[in-house]
Structure formats: C-alpha cells, structure tokens
Motif scaffolding. Structure first.
Motif, short mmCIF file in Angstrom:
data_model
loop_
_atom_site.label_atom_id
_atom_site.label_comp_id
_atom_site.label_asym_id
_atom_site.label_seq_id
_atom_site.Cartn_x
_atom_site.Cartn_y
_atom_site.Cartn_z
N LYS A 181 0.83 -1.21 0.00
CA LYS A 181 0.00 0.00 0.00
C LYS A 181 0.86 1.26 0.00
O LYS A 181 0.59 2.22 -0.73
CB LYS A 181 -0.92 0.00 1.23
N ILE A 182 1.92 1.25 0.79
CA ILE A 182 2.81 2.41 0.85
C ILE A 182 3.49 2.64 -0.50
O ILE A 182 3.59 3.78 -0.98
CB ILE A 182 3.86 2.22 1.97
N ARG A 183 3.94 1.56 -1.15
CA ARG A 183 4.57 1.71 -2.47
C ARG A 183 3.58 2.21 -3.51
O ARG A 183 3.93 2.97 -4.42
CB ARG A 183 5.18 0.37 -2.91
N GLU A 184 2.33 1.77 -3.36
CA GLU A 184 1.27 2.23 -4.28
C GLU A 184 1.01 3.72 -4.11
O GLU A 184 0.83 4.46 -5.08
CB GLU A 184 0.00 1.43 -4.01
N LEU A 185 1.00 4.19 -2.86
CA LEU A 185 0.74 5.60 -2.58
C LEU A 185 1.88 6.49 -3.07
O LEU A 185 1.64 7.60 -3.55
CB LEU A 185 0.53 5.80 -1.08
N GLN A 186 3.12 5.98 -2.93
CA GLN A 186 4.26 6.78 -3.35
C GLN A 186 5.34 5.87 -3.96
O GLN A 186 6.14 5.27 -3.27
CB GLN A 186 4.84 7.55 -2.15
N PRO A 187 5.33 5.76 -5.30
CA PRO A 187 6.30 4.88 -5.97
C PRO A 187 7.75 5.35 -5.82
O PRO A 187 8.67 4.53 -5.88
CB PRO A 187 5.87 4.94 -7.45
N ASN A 188 7.96 6.65 -5.63
CA ASN A 188 9.32 7.18 -5.53
C ASN A 188 9.91 6.86 -4.15
O ASN A 188 9.39 7.33 -3.13
CB ASN A 188 9.31 8.69 -5.75
N PRO A 189 10.99 6.07 -4.08
CA PRO A 189 11.51 5.65 -2.78
C PRO A 189 12.00 6.81 -1.91
O PRO A 189 11.91 6.75 -0.69
CB PRO A 189 12.63 4.68 -3.13
N VAL A 190 12.56 7.85 -2.53
CA VAL A 190 13.05 9.00 -1.76
C VAL A 190 11.90 9.76 -1.12
O VAL A 190 11.90 10.07 0.08
CB VAL A 190 13.90 9.93 -2.64
N LEU A 191 10.86 10.07 -1.94
CA LEU A 191 9.70 10.77 -1.41
C LEU A 191 8.95 9.92 -0.39
O LEU A 191 8.39 10.43 0.59
CB LEU A 191 8.76 11.17 -2.55
N ARG A 192 8.97 8.60 -0.62
CA ARG A 192 8.32 7.68 0.31
C ARG A 192 8.99 7.77 1.68
O ARG A 192 8.32 7.81 2.72
CB ARG A 192 8.40 6.26 -0.25
N LEU A 193 10.31 7.80 1.69
CA LEU A 193 11.05 7.89 2.95
C LEU A 193 10.77 9.22 3.65
O LEU A 193 10.60 9.25 4.88
CB LEU A 193 12.54 7.74 2.67
N ILE A 194 10.69 10.29 2.89
CA ILE A 194 10.40 11.60 3.48
C ILE A 194 9.01 11.61 4.11
O ILE A 194 8.83 12.07 5.24
CB ILE A 194 10.51 12.70 2.40
N ASP A 195 8.04 11.07 3.39
CA ASP A 195 6.66 11.08 3.89
C ASP A 195 6.48 10.21 5.13
O ASP A 195 5.60 10.47 5.96
CB ASP A 195 5.69 10.61 2.79
N ARG A 196 7.31 9.19 5.29
CA ARG A 196 7.23 8.34 6.48
C ARG A 196 7.47 9.17 7.75
O ARG A 196 6.97 8.81 8.83
CB ARG A 196 8.27 7.21 6.42
#
Length: 205
Positions: free
Chosen positions: A20-35
């Motif tokens: 689900k997290i990868r679906e919400l934000q495919p970009n790994p860098v932005l995903r880490l920031i949003d966490r």
C-alpha cells in the motif's frame, strides 16, 4: 506441491501495508520523506506497519510450543488479515492496532480511542467469522476462529467487560495469554489447518 508464490508462509509481517505504501508513493526518496511527516497517508500506514511488526515479534515467542503463524494473508478483495495464529488453543485472527500515547477503553461491544468510537470490535468479529468459513470446508471439519486485537503503544488500556467477545490485549501480553488458554486442537488438527491456511488459493475465492 504448491508453488512458492502460493505459499503464504513466505509472507513477512506487514507485507500488505508495504504494498500500500509503495502504491501511494512509488518514488523511494519521497516515500522515505513522507514516512517522517505526521499527517500524511504514508505516515499513517507506516505507523500501522510498526504495529504489525511488533505483534509478529511477540507471536514468534510461541514457536516451539506447537504454534504456527501466518502474516499478511490477503483476500481476493485486496484486504488482508494481519496475522493468523494456529496452535493448541485454537485459531486466532489477530488485528494489530497502533495508537501511540492514547487511551483505549473496551466495553461490552465497542472500543473507543481517546473517547472516539471505532469499529474495531465489529470488524474483528466479522473477519473471524469469514476466516472460519474459509478454512472449515477445505479442512474437512469445523474451524472456530477467535478474534483478537493486539494493541500497540497505547498509554492505557481499560477493559470493562468480563467475558469479551474479542480479546483485546496489549501486545506485550499477547503470547502469554494465547499460550495460557485451554487446548482445543490436536497436533494433527493444527498441522492440517496450517497446511490449508498457508495456500494462497484458499483465500482467493
């Protein structure tokens, strides 16, 4: 023999949340920031992932005592069962709920979080009934399933019901309570239920 892709024993705790997290934000860098940004959807899901990982660590303590566990068991609808614990005391559908620093109150039929009502009890009961129906036919015998809510990181848990339809437990007590329940299944029944439950196709109907 089932394929590796069909073997749910390979699932890691929280795999459905990771997807689900990868679906919400495919970009790994932005995903880490949003966490690390409170208020974002990814922050919310990442908090839930921590809860599932904590619950899984407690369930691992049941290994060696006749218990088997599965995680992130996905239905055809895309929803999933956080954890299934199968052991001498029966089958338990376990839902992890992480509410950092909050107070949970559990009455006869409801759980509130800091006074706000939730659907935790109704949802857990519905899930357990569905799991029981799904497992019973292929197992060849009735498989009762008890719903459990594993509460993670709360400030306080208040239980005001003597005979709860859903076990609501702080995660630190999860393995002790389950292992202390009266045995209801033989070792052969535990093995059979686990054999059926670990097949992906069991849940795909």
């Amino acid at each position: 023999m089932q394929s590796l892709a069909d073997d749910l024993a390979r699932n890691r705790p929280g795999d459905a949340v990771r997807r689900k997290i990868r679906e919400l934000q495919p970009n790994p860098v932005l995903r880490l920031i949003d966490r690390g940004r409170p208020g974002t959807d990814i922050y919310f899901w990442a908090s839930g992932l921590k809860g599932e990982q904590r619950t899984a660590r407690r369930l691992r303590r049941l290994r060696g005592h006749g218990w088997l566990t599965l995680h992130a068991v996905q239905w055809a609808t895309g929803t999933d069962i956080d954890h299934l614990a199968i052991g001498p005391a029966g089958v338990f559908a376990i839902n992890s709920k992480r509410h950092p620093g909050k107070t949970l109150w559990y009455g006869d039929r409801a759980v509130t979080v800091n006074g706000a009502p939730t659907r935790h009890i109704a949802a857990s009961q519905s899930e357990a009934r569905k799991v029981s129906r799904t497992l019973s036919t292929p197992c060849g015998f009735q498989v009762p399933v008890r719903p459990v809510i594993s509460v993670v990181d709360v400030a306080k848990l208040i239980v005001k019901t003597a005979n709860p339809p859903v076990l609501v437990l702080e995660v630190e007590h999860l393995d002790r309570v389950l292992s202390g329940l009266t045995p209801t299944l033989s070792a052969d029944q535990v093995a059979r239920i686990y054999e059926v439950a670990r097949r992906g196709r069991t849940w795909s109907g």
